[in-house]
Design a protein around this motif. Structure first.
Motif, PDB file in Angstrom:
ATOM      1  N   LYS A 403       0.856  -1.183   0.000  1.00 46.57           N
ATOM      2  CA  LYS A 403       0.000   0.000   0.000  1.00 46.57           C
ATOM      3  C   LYS A 403       0.896   1.238   0.000  1.00 46.57           C
ATOM      4  CE  LYS A 403      -4.045  -1.907   2.416  1.00 46.57           C
ATOM      5  NZ  LYS A 403      -4.952  -1.734   3.591  1.00 46.57           N
ATOM      6  N   THR A 404       0.704   2.077  -1.001  1.00 47.87           N
ATOM      7  CA  THR A 404       1.514   3.285  -1.114  1.00 47.87           C
ATOM      8  C   THR A 404       0.616   4.487  -1.347  1.00 47.87           C
ATOM      9  OG1 THR A 404       3.400   2.064  -2.028  1.00 47.87           O
ATOM     10  CG2 THR A 404       3.345   4.439  -2.396  1.00 47.87           C
ATOM     11  N   ARG A 405       0.826   5.515  -0.557  1.00 43.44           N
ATOM     12  CA  ARG A 405       0.108   6.767  -0.729  1.00 43.44           C
ATOM     13  C   ARG A 405       0.931   7.678  -1.642  1.00 43.44           C
ATOM     14  NH1 ARG A 405      -4.836   8.667  -0.496  1.00 43.44           N
ATOM     15  NH2 ARG A 405      -5.172   7.518   1.452  1.00 43.44           N
ATOM     16  N   LEU A 406       0.351   8.051  -2.787  1.00 41.36           N
ATOM     17  CA  LEU A 406       0.987   8.963  -3.730  1.00 41.36           C
ATOM     18  C   LEU A 406       0.521  10.387  -3.451  1.00 41.36           C
ATOM     19  CD1 LEU A 406       0.406   6.914  -7.030  1.00 41.36           C
ATOM     20  CD2 LEU A 406       2.314   6.723  -5.418  1.00 41.36           C
ATOM     21  N   ILE A 407       1.461  11.319  -3.412  1.00 41.13           N
ATOM     22  CA  ILE A 407       1.123  12.706  -3.089  1.00 41.13           C
ATOM     23  C   ILE A 407       1.871  13.649  -4.024  1.00 41.13           C
ATOM     24  CG2 ILE A 407       1.071  14.488  -1.298  1.00 41.13           C
ATOM     25  CD1 ILE A 407       1.447  12.241   0.774  1.00 41.13           C
ATOM     26  N   THR A 408       1.140  14.588  -4.626  1.00 40.54           N
ATOM     27  CA  THR A 408       1.787  15.690  -5.336  1.00 40.54           C
ATOM     28  C   THR A 408       1.663  16.931  -4.454  1.00 40.54           C
ATOM     29  OG1 THR A 408      -0.259  16.273  -6.526  1.00 40.54           O
ATOM     30  CG2 THR A 408       1.270  14.752  -7.607  1.00 40.54           C
ATOM     31  N   ILE A 409       2.804  17.576  -4.190  1.00 39.60           N
ATOM     32  CA  ILE A 409       2.838  18.760  -3.335  1.00 39.60           C
ATOM     33  C   ILE A 409       2.827  19.998  -4.227  1.00 39.60           C
ATOM     34  CG2 ILE A 409       4.011  19.885  -1.416  1.00 39.60           C
ATOM     35  CD1 ILE A 409       5.634  17.293  -1.061  1.00 39.60           C
ATOM     36  N   PRO A 410       1.854  20.893  -4.066  1.00 34.44           N
ATOM     37  CA  PRO A 410       1.801  22.085  -4.919  1.00 34.44           C
ATOM     38  C   PRO A 410       2.862  23.107  -4.535  1.00 34.44           C
ATOM     39  CG  PRO A 410       0.064  22.176  -3.274  1.00 34.44           C
ATOM     40  CD  PRO A 410       0.748  20.844  -3.100  1.00 34.44           C
TER      41      PRO A 410
END
Length: 431
Positions: A403-410
């Protein structure tokens, strides 16, 4: 409320940036082909081990060993022939004044095609199941199919490395430990409001908000700044001696940033990563920003200047992130519905920067221990990418329970948004 520094017994962070540190590397004329060979060797061994479980009765052969009409599996490095890909020679073309150079946002063209190559040779890939726009040069993949009479390889199915193995998270994780992810501060930018960043600093340190917000701030145990922290007058760096007023103008953004980071480091653990606009080496992996740039914050043992990419563990939860160059480069040479899909592909290809060194600058690693530092042998629990246009998040799952949480940081300078998450089971996020 003055934020108290967390005891070391309650907070454990393990930096894993050693693989991204460039030590004793000297350029002696080595070629980038050595990185491709190291990548192919590692990932081909992996794909060969997966092939018998994928297609048990189909043989695996090399490009040179292909036979017309015989079904087999071939494994190699993908090369994407792109009609619109920029070429440095075009800038010196005699026709450059007649035919203007096209600089599109994305270089994909309907005539693009894929070629697979290994040490023995190369073969053109064809087939309705093959979507060239989904691949980039540098990816190591396996293909099931047959050689045609025209000498190409007709693809019937595709084998990717898939998500790497993942260490198990502790059974009980606290939901009251928060991690703050920021990127694109661009301190020194004349179009941004410096008060915006100071409000964030006050919130992190517990000097802002009501009792409820201060309680949340008291549970922040770690802050990561993912690149592009300063913006300075590069025009002053022309190779000439700087006047005193120019030196002051050049140093002002760093002084302003250091003042803010000192406030954070006084109460919470802080990691700062270099980005494409920061005063660091251009090629990946970018090395830590020099601590002399931060005379105030660097005196705290909570302050860490880290590499880009950056990897660390917090209470058994592994974080992996970049300042955005790897995903931004993928967007130029492939298509996806969003940035999160590009991030997911890098995990399933088991490579953090597949377009390097073709279109993304990297170190020319050499010596006896040649390796590709971007090959992934472990799946992170949180994978973040900085300096994006907007905040996005998605949870992906693998066949072995990953399980991996993908995050794009603005970019904070444009959006005023920071990402706050917990180290708990579901890694809840609130921008």
């Amino acid at each position: 409320m003055l934020k108290k520094q967390d005891p070391l017994s309650n907070y454990f962070e393990l930096l894993q940036d050693e693989v991204f540190m460039v030590k004793n590397e000297v350029y002696r004329g080595q070629q980038y082909s050595q990185i491709y060979f190291a990548r192919l060797h590692f990932l081909r061994t992996l794909l060969h081990s997966l092939a018998p479980h994928w297609k048990p009765h189909i043989p695996v052969c090399t490009v040179l060993g292909l036979e017309e009409g015989k079904e087999c599996i071939i494994v190699g490095t993908v090369y994407k022939h792109m009609r619109l890909k920029p070429c440095i020679l075009d800038e010196y073309s005699k026709e450059r004044s007649v035919v203007p150079l096209v600089k599109p946002h994305n270089f994909i063209h309907p005539d693009d095609h894929l070629v697979l190559e290994d040490e023995s040779g190369r073969v053109k890939l064809e087939g309705t199941t093959l979507l060239p726009s989904a691949f980039v040069t540098g990816v190591v993949v396996g293909f099931l199919g047959k050689e045609t009479g025209a000498g190409s390889f007709l693809v019937e199915d595709i084998l990717e490395a898939g998500l790497p193995p993942q260490i198990e998270k502790p059974l009980q994780l606290s939901d009251d430990k928060y991690v703050v992810l920021i990127s694109g501060l661009s301190v020194g930018n004349t179009t941004t409001n410096p008060l915006q960043f100071q409000l964030l600093v006050d919130h992190i340190t517990g000097h802002l908000g009501d009792e409820k917000e201060q309680k949340i701030a008291a549970e922040i145990v770690h802050v990561v700044i993912a690149g592009n922290s300063v913006e300075f007058a590069r025009g002053l760096l022309n190779g000439q001696n700087l006047a005193s007023n120019d030196q002051s103008k050049l140093a002002e953004p760093f002084k302003e940033l250091d003042i803010s980071l000192t406030q954070i480091a006084a109460g919470v653990s802080l990691d700062i990563m270099p980005g494409p606009n920061d005063p660091a080496n251009f090629a990946l992996p970018q090395q830590p920003l020099n601590r002399c740039l931060f005379p105030g914050s660097s005196v705290y043992n909570t302050f860490k200047s880290c590499t880009n990419p950056h990897s660390f563990e917090l209470d058994g939860v592994r974080f992996l992130g970049t300042s955005g160059q790897n995903i931004d480069d993928l967007e130029k040479y492939a298509e996806a519905k969003d940035k999160l899909e590009f991030m997911e592909r890098t995990l399933r290809w088991r490579h953090l920067a597949p377009t390097a060194p073709n279109t993304l600058a990297v170190w020319a690693f050499g010596g006896k221990g040649i390796y590709d530092p971007f090959v992934l042998d472990s799946c992170p629990h949180v994978y973040f990418v900085g300096n994006q246009h907007s905040y996005e998040s998605r949870l992906i799952k693998g066949p072995e329970g990953q399980k991996t949480r993908l995050i794009t940081i603005p970019k904070f300078c444009e959006t005023g948004v920071a990402v706050v998450g917990t180290a708990g089971t579901e890694l809840k996020l609130s921008p």
